[in-house]
Scaffold this active site. Sequence first.
Site, PDB file in Angstrom:
ATOM      1  N   ASP A  31      31.805  23.194  41.028  1.00 58.11           N
ATOM      2  CA  ASP A  31      31.504  24.497  40.414  1.00 58.11           C
ATOM      3  C   ASP A  31      29.989  24.729  40.308  1.00 58.11           C
ATOM      4  O   ASP A  31      29.458  24.985  39.218  1.00 58.11           O
ATOM      5  CB  ASP A  31      32.109  24.563  38.994  1.00 58.11           C
ATOM      6  CG  ASP A  31      33.565  24.122  38.961  1.00 58.11           C
ATOM      7  OD1 ASP A  31      34.301  24.443  39.910  1.00 58.11           O
ATOM      8  OD2 ASP A  31      33.962  23.441  37.981  1.00 58.11           O
ATOM      9  N   GLU A 200      39.846  33.039  39.593  1.00 61.37           N
ATOM     10  CA  GLU A 200      39.085  32.387  38.512  1.00 61.37           C
ATOM     11  C   GLU A 200      37.623  32.382  38.910  1.00 61.37           C
ATOM     12  O   GLU A 200      37.213  33.078  39.836  1.00 61.37           O
ATOM     13  CB  GLU A 200      39.614  30.959  38.264  1.00 61.37           C
ATOM     14  CG  GLU A 200      39.569  30.052  39.480  1.00 61.37           C
ATOM     15  CD  GLU A 200      40.052  28.632  39.196  1.00 61.37           C
ATOM     16  OE1 GLU A 200      40.241  28.282  38.033  1.00 61.37           O
ATOM     17  OE2 GLU A 200      40.215  27.872  40.168  1.00 61.37           O
TER      18      GLU A 200
END
Length: 638
Positions: A31, A200
């Site tokens: 991420d 997401e």
Amino acid sequence: MRRHLISFLLTATITTASAQNPIIRDQFTADPTARVFNGKIYLYPSHDIPAPEGQRQDWFCMADYHVFSSEDLTTWTDHGVIVTQAQVPWGKPDGYSMWAPDCVCKDGKYYFFFPDAPKAGRGFAVGVATADSPEGPFTCEPEPVKGIMGIDPCVLLDDDGQAYIYWAGGAIRGAKLQADMKAIEGDAQQMQGLPEGFKEGPYAFKRNGLYYLTFPWVRKEGGTETLAYAVSRQPLGPWEFKGLIMPEHANRCWTNHHSIIQYRGEWLLFYHQNDYSPSFDKLRSAHIDRLTFNSDGTIQEVKPTLRGVGTTPAGSKIQIDRYSNAASGVSSQLIDTLNAFRGFEVTLPQRGCWVQYNDVDFSNVKDAYLVVCAQAQENTEFFVREKNAKGKILAKVTLTVKSQQGNFRRDMSGQWITLTAPLSYVPKGTTDLCITCEGKEVSIDWIQFKNRLHYFTPVAKGTAATTPDADGFIRRWRLMEPIPQEIRSNVVFTNTWLRDIFSTELAKLPKQKAKWYTFDSEFYNMKLFRFAEKYGKQAYGNLFWCETTIDCAEELSNIRLAAGSNGASMWWLNDEEVLLLEGDRRMVKDDGVSARITLRKGLNVLRCAVINGPGMSDFCVRFIQEDGTPVTTISIND
Ligand code: FUB
């Protein structure tokens, strides 16, 4: 209000990684949120770790965050841990749920937003930690941000100073942030106009007045995540869906998660893959590739590469297994599946196969040779060329099978074997390299263009005077070409033997026709055997005459000469003997110290003779004060 100071000093071992993709090579980094602060890129990734006992073994597991920085996209500095789960006042100390974070700077303060499992209840909340520097130390707010239940916070700072926060959890939501950045203003809104399917990891940014909402998206049943985007003229939508930035990962790594920044004129996409953990996709690694906008503001699909971005210095270990392009049949695999961070190797299976590695900077390569780390099962050869498989040859590397294991992979101590090869050509500036297999199969870990050490630089006549180095060592010397000696063993270096040979040679010195050279030594010690190797007849078994001229602004009395030599040496200041180092010696700093002496105002000549038999010759010398501190206030002439 109780505040929690998270001290990064406790954990910061600063390490650097010279990287292509993955960019961080000693730990997992998922991420990846990149931000540009103070002209540098800062990377705030999640930190995947293998789950400890008692935790779900098949799920994400994260206990803390590190921050990394880079100026060249190639070398990354790990500034250590900035927040740990145990330090979040409202978080479960053993939640292992420190998922995708973000960090923004407003009015000189850094706001680090991160999800975590709250002590009470289920799911995720989002917290803020603040700092005065992008590297921390960060101080956690005592409570999470009210009104946000979810993961993957991302903050957009608009041109008017208003901040917006976006997050995920079922759908993508957004809200205005209050001026203090610690609470939302009004209600959260679900983002409208986005496609059906799981989404997401929102990442929002603004370019040319257009807002971009980018996000991982599962576009089909049973699929894995792509990266997709939508645009709007408003920061909170409604959005117009535009399409993909990156398709699903070919190896079926289920997640992808990203950020987009502009740095030094280039747009860069940071995303993740599971290269270091091919059979478990919850241990991921950050990558970077270039991103291109079309003139209408739409984004071109990005093809993930192993090479990534940034220029690689030719003098570093060039990991050509992270190639830009390769012939079919070429493959790249982990060197050691039990220790993935050992990296990859590339295999060129047969003659004619090639692998291309772009953007290698040769500007610091001077008088270099090639070092390669490679292995083969049979005798073979490969060439290093410029640009492509037909390009000019820089070096030819021949591997001849001779090790006991029958290949080149490891020597007796388990290390890969490195080979060297001369260079027939050195490119200028930054260029692409291509390795071509010219024989049987060969696997290569890295190649490197190594500059030869020079030891000393010739000093031209009329060059300005120099000074001793910070430790007082005198580095400028006139050296007479070495006088070869028949010395079978250094045990002969007794006081009388040395006095005899030095006085005989000193008497001959004025009539010597030998050549003198003036050098500045690159090291505190003058490596005489290197000088002999280059200019003399033999490197071992020599007598060396060395002189230097010292210019003093004022008389310096009560100082001492401190010298070390390999082997024996004698020292004269202004023709007076001041020190004799007898016996068979190694060069040691301040090995012998003279009686008190005086450097007179103006010019002084320091002379030494060093003699050695079968050994490497060098010496170091400085003047020291009564209290042992070095004399550095003198000038050295040629
Ligand atoms: O890293 C944990 C989660 O996986 C992130 O929060 C998601 O975006 C996905 O990448």
